[in-house]
Scaffold this active site. Structure first.
Site, PDB file in Angstrom:
ATOM      1  N   ARG A 130     -27.242  19.237 -35.723  1.00 49.72           N
ATOM      2  CA  ARG A 130     -26.420  19.094 -36.935  1.00 49.72           C
ATOM      3  C   ARG A 130     -27.167  18.827 -38.217  1.00 49.72           C
ATOM      4  O   ARG A 130     -26.505  18.339 -39.061  1.00 49.72           O
ATOM      5  CB  ARG A 130     -25.727  17.410 -36.528  1.00 49.72           C
ATOM      6  CG  ARG A 130     -24.765  17.665 -35.325  1.00 49.72           C
ATOM      7  CD  ARG A 130     -23.644  16.870 -35.480  1.00 49.72           C
ATOM      8  NE  ARG A 130     -22.966  17.057 -34.193  1.00 49.72           N
ATOM      9  CZ  ARG A 130     -22.912  16.129 -33.158  1.00 49.72           C
ATOM     10  NH1 ARG A 130     -23.702  15.450 -32.905  1.00 49.72           N
ATOM     11  NH2 ARG A 130     -21.980  16.265 -32.021  1.00 49.72           N
ATOM     12  N   LYS A 152     -26.388  28.991 -50.134  1.00 49.44           N
ATOM     13  CA  LYS A 152     -25.518  29.848 -49.342  1.00 49.44           C
ATOM     14  C   LYS A 152     -26.486  30.292 -48.163  1.00 49.44           C
ATOM     15  O   LYS A 152     -27.271  30.922 -48.332  1.00 49.44           O
ATOM     16  CB  LYS A 152     -24.951  31.186 -50.024  1.00 49.44           C
ATOM     17  CG  LYS A 152     -23.725  30.665 -50.834  1.00 49.44           C
ATOM     18  CD  LYS A 152     -23.158  31.918 -51.436  1.00 49.44           C
ATOM     19  CE  LYS A 152     -22.136  31.872 -52.403  1.00 49.44           C
ATOM     20  NZ  LYS A 152     -21.805  32.990 -53.099  1.00 49.44           N
ATOM     21  N   GLU A 194     -30.660  41.839 -59.761  1.00 50.99           N
ATOM     22  CA  GLU A 194     -30.010  40.480 -59.724  1.00 50.99           C
ATOM     23  C   GLU A 194     -30.574  39.698 -61.054  1.00 50.99           C
ATOM     24  O   GLU A 194     -29.966  38.971 -61.672  1.00 50.99           O
ATOM     25  CB  GLU A 194     -30.183  39.755 -58.492  1.00 50.99           C
ATOM     26  CG  GLU A 194     -29.646  40.395 -57.305  1.00 50.99           C
ATOM     27  CD  GLU A 194     -28.195  40.165 -57.298  1.00 50.99           C
ATOM     28  OE1 GLU A 194     -27.561  39.403 -58.063  1.00 50.99           O
ATOM     29  OE2 GLU A 194     -27.848  40.526 -56.153  1.00 50.99           O
ATOM     30  N   LYS A 240     -29.094  30.172 -62.596  1.00 53.44           N
ATOM     31  CA  LYS A 240     -28.386  29.968 -61.252  1.00 53.44           C
ATOM     32  C   LYS A 240     -28.404  28.687 -60.829  1.00 53.44           C
ATOM     33  O   LYS A 240     -27.231  28.058 -60.444  1.00 53.44           O
ATOM     34  CB  LYS A 240     -29.136  30.844 -60.128  1.00 53.44           C
ATOM     35  CG  LYS A 240     -28.168  30.560 -58.753  1.00 53.44           C
ATOM     36  CD  LYS A 240     -28.478  31.710 -57.822  1.00 53.44           C
ATOM     37  CE  LYS A 240     -27.442  31.408 -56.579  1.00 53.44           C
ATOM     38  NZ  LYS A 240     -27.644  32.264 -55.639  1.00 53.44           N
ATOM     39  N   GLU A 250     -18.315  27.620 -55.175  1.00 50.98           N
ATOM     40  CA  GLU A 250     -17.928  28.691 -55.820  1.00 50.98           C
ATOM     41  C   GLU A 250     -16.275  28.413 -55.790  1.00 50.98           C
ATOM     42  O   GLU A 250     -15.445  29.499 -55.246  1.00 50.98           O
ATOM     43  CB  GLU A 250     -18.249  29.879 -54.748  1.00 50.98           C
ATOM     44  CG  GLU A 250     -18.083  31.112 -55.382  1.00 50.98           C
ATOM     45  CD  GLU A 250     -18.636  32.295 -54.455  1.00 50.98           C
ATOM     46  OE1 GLU A 250     -19.512  33.092 -55.037  1.00 50.98           O
ATOM     47  OE2 GLU A 250     -18.087  32.569 -53.412  1.00 50.98           O
ATOM     48  N   ARG A 254     -19.150  29.678 -60.089  1.00 54.03           N
ATOM     49  CA  ARG A 254     -20.372  30.320 -59.439  1.00 54.03           C
ATOM     50  C   ARG A 254     -19.815  31.717 -59.293  1.00 54.03           C
ATOM     51  O   ARG A 254     -20.715  32.733 -58.934  1.00 54.03           O
ATOM     52  CB  ARG A 254     -20.500  29.780 -58.139  1.00 54.03           C
ATOM     53  CG  ARG A 254     -21.527  30.157 -57.047  1.00 54.03           C
ATOM     54  CD  ARG A 254     -22.314  29.178 -56.311  1.00 54.03           C
ATOM     55  NE  ARG A 254     -23.223  29.904 -55.351  1.00 54.03           N
ATOM     56  CZ  ARG A 254     -23.788  29.280 -54.594  1.00 54.03           C
ATOM     57  NH1 ARG A 254     -23.731  27.904 -54.585  1.00 54.03           N
ATOM     58  NH2 ARG A 254     -24.807  29.880 -53.914  1.00 54.03           N
ATOM     59  N   ASN A 258     -21.129  36.925 -59.178  1.00 49.92           N
ATOM     60  CA  ASN A 258     -20.576  38.182 -58.181  1.00 49.92           C
ATOM     61  C   ASN A 258     -20.613  39.286 -59.438  1.00 49.92           C
ATOM     62  O   ASN A 258     -19.825  40.462 -58.818  1.00 49.92           O
ATOM     63  CB  ASN A 258     -19.386  37.639 -57.472  1.00 49.92           C
ATOM     64  CG  ASN A 258     -19.738  36.864 -56.452  1.00 49.92           C
ATOM     65  OD1 ASN A 258     -20.552  36.913 -55.783  1.00 49.92           O
ATOM     66  ND2 ASN A 258     -18.785  36.085 -56.094  1.00 49.92           N
ATOM     67  N   HIS A 261     -20.565  42.722 -58.115  1.00 49.33           N
ATOM     68  CA  HIS A 261     -20.573  42.573 -56.813  1.00 49.33           C
ATOM     69  C   HIS A 261     -19.142  43.333 -55.889  1.00 49.33           C
ATOM     70  O   HIS A 261     -19.299  43.739 -54.664  1.00 49.33           O
ATOM     71  CB  HIS A 261     -20.568  41.221 -56.249  1.00 49.33           C
ATOM     72  CG  HIS A 261     -22.049  40.881 -56.206  1.00 49.33           C
ATOM     73  ND1 HIS A 261     -23.131  40.912 -57.455  1.00 49.33           N
ATOM     74  CD2 HIS A 261     -23.186  40.596 -55.152  1.00 49.33           C
ATOM     75  CE1 HIS A 261     -23.986  40.076 -57.136  1.00 49.33           C
ATOM     76  NE2 HIS A 261     -24.514  40.268 -55.948  1.00 49.33           N
ATOM     77  N   HIS A 265     -20.195  45.883 -53.337  1.00 47.36           N
ATOM     78  CA  HIS A 265     -20.370  45.748 -52.085  1.00 47.36           C
ATOM     79  C   HIS A 265     -19.559  46.774 -51.233  1.00 47.36           C
ATOM     80  O   HIS A 265     -19.841  47.262 -50.333  1.00 47.36           O
ATOM     81  CB  HIS A 265     -19.524  44.338 -51.774  1.00 47.36           C
ATOM     82  CG  HIS A 265     -20.240  43.236 -51.713  1.00 47.36           C
ATOM     83  ND1 HIS A 265     -19.872  42.011 -51.755  1.00 47.36           N
ATOM     84  CD2 HIS A 265     -21.834  43.041 -51.570  1.00 47.36           C
ATOM     85  CE1 HIS A 265     -20.846  41.065 -51.685  1.00 47.36           C
ATOM     86  NE2 HIS A 265     -22.088  41.852 -51.669  1.00 47.36           N
ATOM     87  N   HIS A 279     -28.994  46.631 -51.428  1.00 49.07           N
ATOM     88  CA  HIS A 279     -27.914  45.535 -51.904  1.00 49.07           C
ATOM     89  C   HIS A 279     -28.216  45.414 -53.422  1.00 49.07           C
ATOM     90  O   HIS A 279     -27.261  45.609 -54.275  1.00 49.07           O
ATOM     91  CB  HIS A 279     -28.220  44.085 -51.400  1.00 49.07           C
ATOM     92  CG  HIS A 279     -27.292  43.100 -51.879  1.00 49.07           C
ATOM     93  ND1 HIS A 279     -25.745  43.015 -51.934  1.00 49.07           N
ATOM     94  CD2 HIS A 279     -27.685  42.286 -52.841  1.00 49.07           C
ATOM     95  CE1 HIS A 279     -25.457  42.060 -52.657  1.00 49.07           C
ATOM     96  NE2 HIS A 279     -26.502  41.541 -53.295  1.00 49.07           N
TER      97      HIS A 279
HETATM   98  N1  GLY Z   1     -25.561  35.393 -54.736  1.00 52.00           N
HETATM   99  C1  GLY Z   1     -24.484  34.362 -55.229  1.00 52.00           C
HETATM  100  C2  GLY Z   1     -24.278  33.034 -54.915  1.00 52.00           C
HETATM  101  O1  GLY Z   1     -25.247  32.642 -54.731  1.00 52.00           O
HETATM  102  O2  GLY Z   1     -23.360  32.680 -55.603  1.00 52.00           O
END
Ligand code: GLY
Length: 383
Positions: A130, A152, A194, A240, A250, A254, A258, A261, A265, A279
């Site tokens: 957990r 993430k 990025e 970031k 997000e 946040r 993107n 993206h 994507h 990517h």
């Molecule tokens: N890679 C985008 C984020 O971490 O929100």
């Protein structure tokens, strides 16, 4: 703009998340300090390293030595290199190995690798017993400026990428810029997309700095280039960290991360998430399209958009749809389907990150599907 650090001095960027706050430590040759840093953060812990076969060849022995020299018991689990390791199968293997190594709540997982290992190792850490603490040791530029920061974690499902995962923050990110020396130039360049993203989305001065200094960022090594590289990584991580601190899950800001993206994507998926389009390359292409689309809507002056696109192109990133995959993309219907399957779609509405200028991105749902369709069809050279 922050003053560049002296060579050899680590830069610390804090991710301010209250009792889950952590440091991103950035510098050349930091892997050797992994053991003492871990011992300070979690005295008496055991460590399991999750890595991939390619990274293991280059860096596993050094990571293990750094930990054992600090008196820490270490085990390791290797997965095959590549996106296919973000699978239920490899996730099960990793969990099995962590349990077999008797990793308990007070112990620690170290994710040593790029985005795939960070996502997989972080997700395993979030569920083993957990939740066990973990440290990210990113070994690619892309993971040092983006995926290792912000918590993430995920694996892929049959239905799409990153659909099974958790927000689960590491307790430290150790970004050793010397590890980038073994990175193929194409991968470094993909990570650079990025990096530029932070300039384009919210920091015009950083974009200007990159426009002048990007060659030094690429050069790295022991020369003066190494501080340019560290500076670029630190500015990216600060940007970031600030966004994650105000919107961890997000729901707002946040989403700015993107930028590039939604379009990117779709092209990445159409290329089969393969080395036909990495990517970061897809993000470079997607940002070029977002800039052009913004110019077309009269949001940003065409010359300003062209200047940003020219910078991406100068570094060798793809900026034209037709220049990638020999222009052999699926038709407009498939591309639109891929765009509308994006995670950022909410109740059928596309979410786009557009720009009002270099350093001035914003989130909008006010984009009609037909407008996007006409734009992409034109780029594909289709009807
Ligand atoms: N890679 C985008 C984020 O971490 O929100």
């Amino acid at each position: 703009m922050n003053v560049q650090p002296r060579a050899g001095e680590p830069i610390i960027v804090n991710v301010g998340l209250g009792d889950r706050a952590y440091d991103i430590v950035i510098g050349r040759g930091l892997l050797a300090s992994l053991g003492e840093r871990v011992a300070m953060l979690r005295p008496g812990c055991k460590v399991a390293i999750v890595t991939d076969e390619t990274v293991a060849r280059h860096h596993l022995a050094a990571a293990q030595a750094a930990l054992t020299d600090a008196g820490i018991a270490v085990s390791s689990i290797k997965v095959p290199a590549g996106e296919s390791s973000k699978s239920f199968r490899q996730f099960e293997r990793v969990c099995d190995a962590l349990l077999a190594a008797r990793i308990e709540r007070g112990d620690l997982i170290v994710a040593l690798g790029g985005g795939v290992v960070g996502d997989l190792g972080g997700f395993a850490a979030s569920v083993i017993r957990r939740g066990v603490d973990y440290v990210q040791v990113p070994t690619t530029l892309l993971s040092q400026v983006d995926s290792s920061v912000g918590g993430k974690t995920a694996i892929n499902a049959r239905q799409g990428k990153n659909l099974v995962g958790a927000f689960y923050q590491p307790i430290m990110v150790l970004a050793d810029t010397a590890l980038l020396d073994t990175l193929p130039e194409r991968e470094f360049r993909a990570g650079y997309a990025e990096t530029v993203k932070y300039g384009l989305l919210g920091d015009a001065a950083f974009f200007e700095w990159l426009d002048v200094n990007w060659r030094d960022v690429f050069a790295g090594g022991e020369s003066s280039g190494s501080s340019a590289r560290e500076h670029a990584i630190a500015v990216s991580c600060r940007a970031k960290a600030a966004i994650v601190a105000r919107d961890e899950r997000e729901t707002g800001d946040r989403m700015l991360l993107n930028l590039g993206h939604t379009f990117g994507h779709a092209f990445e998926a159409a290329a089969g998430f393969s080395d036909k389009l990495l990517h970061g390359e897809a993000v470079g292409l997607g940002m070029s399209l977002a800039l052009e689309f913004s110019a077309r809507r009269g949001l940003i002056a065409q010359e300003e958009a062209d200047r940003a696109i020219a910078h991406l192109a100068a570094t060798g990133l793809p900026t034209h749809v037709k220049a990638v995959m020999g222009g052999n993309w699926p038709g407009i219907d498939v591309m639109m389907d891929l765009i509308s399957q994006d995670k950022k779609v909410k109740r059928g509405q596309l979410t786009f990150i557009l720009v009002r200028g270099i350093g001035a991105a914003f989130v909008t749902r006010d984009v009609a599907t037909d407008e996007v369709r006409a734009f992409i069809a034109e780029k594909l050279g289709a009807r």
